[in-house]
Each structure stands twice: as C-alpha cells, then as structure tokens.
Design a protein around this motif. Sequence first.
Motif, short mmCIF file in Angstrom:
data_model
loop_
_atom_site.label_atom_id
_atom_site.label_comp_id
_atom_site.label_asym_id
_atom_site.label_seq_id
_atom_site.Cartn_x
_atom_site.Cartn_y
_atom_site.Cartn_z
N ALA A 6 0.65 -1.14 -0.01
CA ALA A 6 -0.10 -0.01 0.10
C ALA A 6 0.86 1.30 0.23
O ALA A 6 0.42 2.29 -0.59
CB ALA A 6 -0.65 -0.15 1.31
N PHE A 7 1.97 1.22 0.64
CA PHE A 7 2.91 2.37 0.53
C PHE A 7 3.37 2.72 -0.59
O PHE A 7 3.66 3.71 -1.11
CB PHE A 7 3.88 2.09 1.69
N ILE A 8 3.73 1.79 -1.48
CA ILE A 8 4.19 1.72 -2.72
C ILE A 8 3.17 2.40 -3.63
O ILE A 8 3.47 3.26 -4.66
CB ILE A 8 4.65 0.21 -3.41
N GLU A 9 1.89 1.95 -3.54
CA GLU A 9 0.97 2.48 -4.35
C GLU A 9 0.52 3.82 -3.79
O GLU A 9 -0.25 4.66 -4.88
CB GLU A 9 -0.38 1.57 -3.99
N ALA A 10 0.91 4.39 -2.94
CA ALA A 10 1.13 5.94 -2.42
C ALA A 10 1.66 6.70 -3.10
O ALA A 10 1.44 7.97 -3.41
CB ALA A 10 1.03 5.98 -0.93
N ALA A 11 2.86 6.35 -3.76
CA ALA A 11 3.97 7.05 -4.41
C ALA A 11 3.51 7.30 -5.98
O ALA A 11 2.82 6.37 -6.61
CB ALA A 11 5.30 6.50 -4.36
N CYS A 12 3.83 8.52 -6.31
CA CYS A 12 3.47 8.68 -7.65
C CYS A 12 4.71 9.63 -8.33
O CYS A 12 5.41 10.14 -7.66
CB CYS A 12 2.25 9.46 -7.99
N PHE A 13 4.79 9.99 -9.61
CA PHE A 13 5.81 10.67 -10.17
C PHE A 13 5.07 12.21 -10.63
O PHE A 13 4.02 12.30 -11.15
CB PHE A 13 6.27 10.22 -11.55
N LEU A 14 5.88 13.07 -10.58
CA LEU A 14 5.58 14.48 -10.97
C LEU A 14 6.35 14.80 -12.26
O LEU A 14 7.66 14.39 -12.48
CB LEU A 14 6.17 15.50 -10.03
N GLY A 15 5.57 15.30 -13.28
CA GLY A 15 6.35 15.45 -14.48
C GLY A 15 5.73 17.04 -15.09
O GLY A 15 5.02 17.46 -14.59
#
Length: 266
Positions: A6-15
């Motif tokens: 779940a903690f990996i799913e919380a991360a995202c990228f900014l572009g």
Amino acid sequence: MQLDPAFIEAACFLGVEEEGKGITPKATAFYVVVPFEHDRAQGRGYLVTARHNIEFAQGRQLYVSINKGVLGGDRIAEWLPILTERWFTDEIESTDVAIADWRPSDEHALSYRGILTDNFVDGPPDGVVPFPIAEGLETATVGLFSYHAGAMRHTPIVRIGNVAAKPVDPIFTRRGPISGYLIEARSVGGLSGSPVFVGENIFQGRKRQPLLGLIHGHYDWKEEFSSATPNTIHTGIAVVTASSAILRILKAPDCVATRQSYPCIF
C-alpha cells in the motif's frame, strides 16, 4: 525489509511537458490522508512533495502519474494535470515540503492509496506508543528511477538503506537549515519528494513501518585534489525532512480550513 504494498501505491511521479518529448517524469510525490475523528480508516487526502520540486517547475503545468484501473489488476499509466495552483508550505522557507489540496477525480479513486498521518513517526494517535527510532534502523525509500519510470505502467522503485543520524543539530542545505534525518542510501535524480519508511521491527506484537519523512536530496562533497576544478564526491547520504514538518503544515489554519469546507473521503 519487505515494504507494505500500500505504501508503494501511495507514491507517484511528477512531470512537466517538454518540447518534442511529451510529459517527462522529474520527481516524486505521494498521497497522505488526515483521518476523520469518527473513522480513522478514512479521511481527507493531500498530495505531498518537496517544495523545491514545485519551485523548479517555474510555473509550468505540473502533471502527476497514476496507474488507471483496479488495484491489483493490470493498469495503464496516465498523466493527469494537477488542477490547483495553491500549494501549502511552511512559514520557515527552508522547510522543503509542499502540500496540495488535490487528488485524482472519482473515476481514478481505486487507482491509488494514501498514507494515514496516524502512520507517521511523528503522528501516532493517542494511546499508541511512538515508534522507537535508532541509528542503524532499516529504511525504505519509494520513488522515481528516472532511467526506468515505466511506459505502460509507472513503477516506483524501492531503495533500502538505514538511519545514519537522528535530528539533533540542524542539517545545513542550500535552502538553509533543515530539521531531519540522515540516511545511508544511494540517490539519483528523481527521488526528491519520495516517502521514506522505517522498519521492519516486531513492536508490540506486530510489524510497523511508519513514515519517517520525505527525501530532500543527497549530500555531495566537493573536494579539491589540486588547483583544478573541485571534484564532486557522492557521499551516499541522503537528507530526509522529518514527517513532523508535513504535520505542521497540515495543522496550519489555512490547510485545516480546507478540511472544514468540504470533507472528502479518501
């Protein structure tokens, strides 16, 4: 250390959009949730990243990555424009945290998760014993690996390290003094804003992996071997802004007002 998925799913990228390249991932962000008093499993969601990531965008439209589809299934990467120009920051300019009152629309609601502030090192709810932080404790950093961000699906990587030093003296950076941790971990461009977790300890009969903070950046040391241009040495040490800085901004009156204006279940 095996990190909670779940903690990996919380991360995202900014572009940002670059001419001839389309939208290019540049940094990392993640979602946090301030729980409701009546139901601490749900709450109001916010997007968190390092403040310098927003400043470096220089007013350009920021996009956030999301893997569209049902969690656990095959999902396709999308870039969504961040539809807000307001980022909450600390009155102390050196605090490298920026928080947006923004989340994907309901059609993407099953495609991402958030980290409850109850699961912050600095924010356990009443009655929960604080997680004991000590030098040498294992850390996991979740964020962008710019050389392999993923095309069909955006995939954050997990880097393992350890706590090298706890907050005692201020850490001096280009922004100014920061209260935070030093961790031993390899670092490359793109990890700025990444969430950092500690664990995996058996504590009170169960495993806990609380949020330590977010990546500010890594230390480079310039050493002159001769009269020529100084050589830059990667020290392998990263600076982590403590989770208390995120909480301080979330508790500021203008940010609290967003939760009072309309509750949004995350």
